[in-house]
Every structure is written in C-alpha cells, then in structure tokens.
Scaffold this active site. Structure first.
Site, PDB file in Angstrom:
ATOM      1  N   ALA A  13       0.748  -1.310  -0.210  1.00 15.84           N
ATOM      2  CA  ALA A  13       0.220  -0.138  -0.070  1.00 15.84           C
ATOM      3  C   ALA A  13       0.877   1.377   0.054  1.00 15.84           C
ATOM      4  CB  ALA A  13      -0.765   0.168   1.291  1.00 15.84           C
ATOM      5  N   ARG A  18      10.657   7.752  -1.740  1.00 16.68           N
ATOM      6  CA  ARG A  18      12.068   7.717  -2.448  1.00 16.68           C
ATOM      7  C   ARG A  18      12.260   7.337  -3.688  1.00 16.68           C
ATOM      8  NH1 ARG A  18      15.046   4.813   2.482  1.00 16.68           N
ATOM      9  NH2 ARG A  18      12.810   4.154   2.948  1.00 16.68           N
ATOM     10  N   GLN A  73      -6.069  -0.353   1.636  1.00 17.90           N
ATOM     11  CA  GLN A  73      -5.722   0.265   3.313  1.00 17.90           C
ATOM     12  C   GLN A  73      -5.765   1.751   2.730  1.00 17.90           C
ATOM     13  OE1 GLN A  73      -1.567   0.316   4.309  1.00 17.90           O
ATOM     14  NE2 GLN A  73      -2.245   0.849   6.501  1.00 17.90           N
ATOM     15  N   GLY A  78       0.699   2.171   9.294  1.00 17.61           N
ATOM     16  CA  GLY A  78       1.711   1.166   9.306  1.00 17.61           C
ATOM     17  C   GLY A  78       1.377  -0.253   8.970  1.00 17.61           C
ATOM     18  N   THR A  79       2.579  -1.283   9.161  1.00 20.05           N
ATOM     19  CA  THR A  79       2.220  -2.497   8.552  1.00 20.05           C
ATOM     20  C   THR A  79       1.177  -3.325   9.301  1.00 20.05           C
ATOM     21  OG1 THR A  79       4.039  -2.944   9.888  1.00 20.05           O
ATOM     22  CG2 THR A  79       4.664  -2.656   7.672  1.00 20.05           C
ATOM     23  N   ARG A 330       7.586  -8.190 -36.339  1.00 21.52           N
ATOM     24  CA  ARG A 330       6.734  -7.487 -35.378  1.00 21.52           C
ATOM     25  C   ARG A 330       5.682  -8.510 -35.097  1.00 21.52           C
ATOM     26  NH1 ARG A 330       5.065  -2.837 -39.196  1.00 21.52           N
ATOM     27  NH2 ARG A 330       3.323  -2.182 -37.109  1.00 21.52           N
ATOM     28  N   TYR A 363       9.638  -5.354 -46.936  1.00 22.55           N
ATOM     29  CA  TYR A 363       8.473  -5.267 -46.184  1.00 22.55           C
ATOM     30  C   TYR A 363       7.250  -6.192 -46.404  1.00 22.55           C
ATOM     31  CZ  TYR A 363       4.237  -3.592 -43.452  1.00 22.55           C
ATOM     32  OH  TYR A 363       3.134  -3.942 -42.808  1.00 22.55           O
ATOM     33  N   TYR A 384      -1.699  -1.229 -47.390  1.00 15.47           N
ATOM     34  CA  TYR A 384      -2.599  -0.327 -46.909  1.00 15.47           C
ATOM     35  C   TYR A 384      -2.933   0.703 -48.084  1.00 15.47           C
ATOM     36  CZ  TYR A 384      -3.910   3.497 -43.495  1.00 15.47           C
ATOM     37  OH  TYR A 384      -4.209   4.463 -42.746  1.00 15.47           O
ATOM     38  N   ALA A 420      11.168  -8.675 -62.105  1.00 13.96           N
ATOM     39  CA  ALA A 420      11.805  -7.641 -61.211  1.00 13.96           C
ATOM     40  C   ALA A 420      11.080  -6.457 -61.512  1.00 13.96           C
ATOM     41  CB  ALA A 420      13.244  -7.450 -61.315  1.00 13.96           C
TER      42      ALA A 420
END
Ligand code: UD1
Ligand code: CA
Length: 458
Positions: A13, A18, A73, A78-79, A330, A363, A384, A420
C-alpha cells in the site's frame, strides 16, 4: 501442512516516496516483472495471495488483474494497520497466514516454504537475515537463551539494540487466529506513531513460542526503497537468472552484458553473445546462435537458429532459420523452418513458409507466403490503401523479382514468377510469368551524341 492451509498477505500500500515516481513503488520492474509480481510468484506455491493496496491502487490492480484478491488500506498507519484492514475486508479462514512485504523481489518460494515448515509447535515464525549493515531494518532481539524476545524498529532501538545484525525481513507466518487476536491489541505508541505488525509477535509470544529462521542468502531480504536499490536488485537477480541458464547448458559469452528477463526458456548449447536483451515470454531453442544487439519480447525461436542484431516482438521463428542482421519481426510474424529473413526486412502479421527467403530490404505485412519462395530484394507488400489493411497470399515456389510491389489484396498462385520491378495488382495464375513494368527502350548512340553536343558548347 497442506498449502490450502495458507493465505499469503502481501503488503503493497505504500507510495515509496524515495522512488520519486508517479508510479507506486511495487510496480517498478526488475528483470521484466514488477516488484510485487516477483513476491506474488514466490508466494504462489504457498497459498492464495491477497494484496493490500493503497497508494496508486488502481494502477496496481490494472497490472495484477483478477489473478489475486485485494484489500484496500485507505490511510497508511503502519504495517500492522495494513494487515488489520486486510482482516476486516477479506475473509481469511485458512489456519495460517503468511505475510510478506511487496517490495522484496529477491525472496524465493523455497525460503517461504522453509519458513512455513518451521511452524510446527509455534504461534508464529519470522524470517530473519544477518546484515553487515543493518541500519534501517527492525532488529531481532533474543532472550539470553537465544529464544525470540521482540523486534525493535531502527527508530525505537536503544544504542545496544542497534548493534544487533540480525534483522526482520518483513516475512512472517502466523497462526491466523493468534494474529487476528494480536492485531486487536497493538497500539501506535512508538517513535513513528504507527501500528507495527512486528508488535504482534511479542503479544503472541506471551502464550506460544515464536520461531526465527535466518536466511542463508541475505540478499533475499533486500527491500527496495529507491532507484539505486532497484538497480542493485536487478543486478543480483540477473546474475541468478544468467547462472541458472548457464547451469542448464547455455553459453553466455559475457554474462555481465546479457539481459534475460524472468521466466525465459533457453535450450542447451545455445550461445548468446554480449548485448542481447531477451524479454519475458521468450522461448529459445537448442543450438541457436544469438549474436549481439538482439531485442526479443515474447519471441519463440526454434532449434538451430541464428539471429543477429534484430528486434523480435510477439513472433515465432521455426527451426534452422536465420534472421538478421537488422531484421524487424513484429507481432504475429510466423517464420517457418529453414527460412531466411535477411537484413532490413520487416515482417508484420505474416506467415513465411518453410525454406522461403526474404533476404534483403523488404516489407511483408498482412500476408501468407508459402514454402520455398524467394522474395527478392526490396519487395514491398503494399497492404494499406490509406484507410484499410488488405492481405496478400503467395503460394509455394513463387519467385518475386527484386523491387516489386504487391498491391493487396492480391494472390500469387503456386510457382508464379514475377519479373523484377513489377507492380502487381491482379491475381497471378499458377506457373505464370507476370511482367508489370514499362517496356525497355534503347536508342543506340544517343548518349554519345549528347556528350558531343556538350563538347561543342565549350
Ligand atoms: C518494515 C518492518 C521492519 C523490517 C523492514 C524490512 C514494521 C513495523 N517494520 O519496516 O521490522 O526490518 O520492514 O524491510 O513492520 N506498508 C503498507 N501499509 C502501511 C505501511 C507499510 O502496506 O501502512 C507496506 C509498504 O508498502 C511496504 C511494506 O509494507 O511494502 C513495508 O513497509 P515499510 O514502510 O517499507 O516498512 P519498514 O519501515 O521498512
Ligand atoms: Ca522497507
């Protein structure tokens, strides 16, 4: 003792001021998993985890999901208070309760099991560790005969108590009923004005003995409070992970420069050169060579593969395949056996069949490519149209000449041959040639005549 007799309460919790972070401390990662995930993993073999959350509770829940239960909590007092909240909200009816702090990622299931095994004839057992520098930890104070007396926090310790090197790791097993009773009796009358869980031990000790088990490897007690300790814990864990792989027959050419997250599987006789980062969920086969500069995340690589300087994300590579240098696989790239994915090739959501080669500068997106195809240098699967993604299908034994564009949706049937530089927009029948480029035009002597005209201008 059966495992169904244990509930595992994990204290998570606190904010962790720090860390200087917007994220709760227990979500910071070490070797691919959040601190609290490591603790949960260690607890799994003991019993069902209940995580006490407070600061950043939504973020903790978002990461851990439904696999654990939670208690909230709302205020950090406190614990001891944290465990009180847990008892108030979660129904704990197991005979024993294990409590563990959520910020100690190096704790192992084996140590927790040993601690549980110490419960015979005890009201509670605490896991201790011997620290060269115990500053900041609660100290285990023993009676003259060596039995447990109490735990004192750093801020409450007398000068003499502060000299004790045996510290509380913040891991305990309690008889649930005794813990529930003791929690009702602790008070915040201490230097920090908190309800200390540790005070429960002293209360239980009035009627039942308390066991103390000292860790063989004190690093397991290492609690993370700042980013320096986070890096130190990562280094310790990485060394353990790397040692485990080396023991399993994996060669790490420079273990100090090899990063393998928790839970990765690697087959024997695989050799890993420096500078690889192998993320969680990855599975590497036997007899592979992983040259430097790879980044894998949830990548499955078969046996006998060579991969160099490549990024493999959520993808699968078959046996005997070579990848890279500088390939980018990917998500949902599925590469077959004995295939070749060469330099500067990007593959996304596409299957490449056995024995096929995409050797350079291509690709391949949203496609199925059959067996024994050759996808020439610079081929682009044009998937696309500015709004939608479309799929291409390439059969077996297809030859795609260099610098071709395949405008999806399109199908190249088995044995098709693309000249080609073609831009293919229509389906190509099996065994056919497609030449889709403008006809060559040659004018003999034209260039010589041009140069002569330049000479005359001088
Ligand atoms: C605690 C122990 C100390 C032990 C040390 C080990 C107590 C009183 N002291 O001290 O004996 O040597 O751990 O690291 O238990 N937490 C909550 N709610 C709270 C307070 C804490 O959930 O109200 C959680 C924190 O998120 C953290 C854990 O409990 O995961 C430990 O809390 P922390 O404040 O770090 O305790 P320490 O002062 O280190
Ligand atoms: Ca702490």
């Amino acid at each position: 003792m059966e495992n169904k007799d244990f509930t595992c309460v994990i204290l998570a919790a606190g904010q962790g001021t720090r860390m200087k972070s917007d994220m709760p401390k227990v979500l910071h990662k070490v070797c691919g998993l959040a601190l609290v995930e490591h603790v949960i993993q260690a607890c799994r073999s003991i019993g069902e985890p209940v995580v006490i959350i407070g600061n950043g509770s939504e973020k903790v829940k978002a990461l851990l999901g439904d696999g654990v239960s939670y208690a909230l909590q709302a205020e950090r007092k406190g614990t001891g208070h944290a465990v009180m909240e847990c008892f108030a909200q979660a129904e704990i009816n197991t005979e024993y309760t294990l409590v563990c702090a959520g910020d100690m990622p190096l704790i192992t299931g084996a140590s927790l099991e040993k601690l549980c095994a110490c419960m015979e004839g005890k009201g509670a057992c605490v896991l201790s560790a011997s620290m060269e520098d115990p500053f900041g930890y609660g100290r285990i104070i023993r009676n003259a005969d060596g039995t447990f007396k109490k735990i004192v926090e750093q801020k409450d310790a007398t000068a003499e108590e502060a000299l004790v090197n045996e510290v509380n790791t913040s891991v305990y097993v309690f008889k649930t009923k005794l813990l529930a009773d003791a929690l009702k009796r602790i008070t915040p009358a201490n230097a920090q004005g908190e309800y200390y869980l540790t005070d429960c031990l002293e209360i239980i000790n009035r009627t039942e003995p308390i066991g103390v088990m000292c860790l063989e490897d004190a690093t397991e007690a290492f609690g993370i409070n700042d980013r320096i300790q986070l890096a130190e814990a990562a280094a310790i864990m990485q060394r353990k992970i790397n040692n485990m792989h080396m023991r399993n027959g994996v060669t790490l050419v420079d273990p100090c420069n090899t990063y393998i997250e928790a839970g990765v599987e690697i087959g024997s006789d695989t050799v890993i050169y420096p500078g690889s980062y192998i993320g969680k969920g990855s599975k590497i086969g036997k007899n592979c060579i992983l040259m430097g500069g790879n980044r894998f995340d949830n990548a499955v690589v078969g046996d006998g593969c060579t991969v160099e300087a490549s990024v493999l994300l959520n993808c699968k590579v078959g046996d005997g395949t070579t990848v890279g240098p500088n390939a980018y696989l990917r998500p949902k790239a599925v590469i077959g056996n004995n295939a070749r994915i060469g330099d500067f090739v990007e593959i996304k959501n596409a299957t490449i069949g056995d024995g096929s080669k995409v050797s350079h500068l291509s690709y391949v997106g949203d496609a199925t490519v059959g067996k024994k195809c050759n996808i020439g240098c610079g081929t682009v699967f044009v998937n696309y149209d500015g709004k939608h993604k479309h799929r291409s299908v390439v059969g077996d034994n297809v030859f795609v000449g260099s610098n071709s564009n395949l405008i999806a949706p399109v199908e190249l049937k088995d044995g098709a041959y693309i000249a080609a530089g073609s831009t293919v927009t229509r389906d190509i029948p099996s065994g056919s040639l497609c030449v889709a480029r403008s006809r060559e035009y040659i004018k003999e002597g034209w260039a010589d005549e041009l140069r002569r005209s330049w000479e005359r201008e001088k």
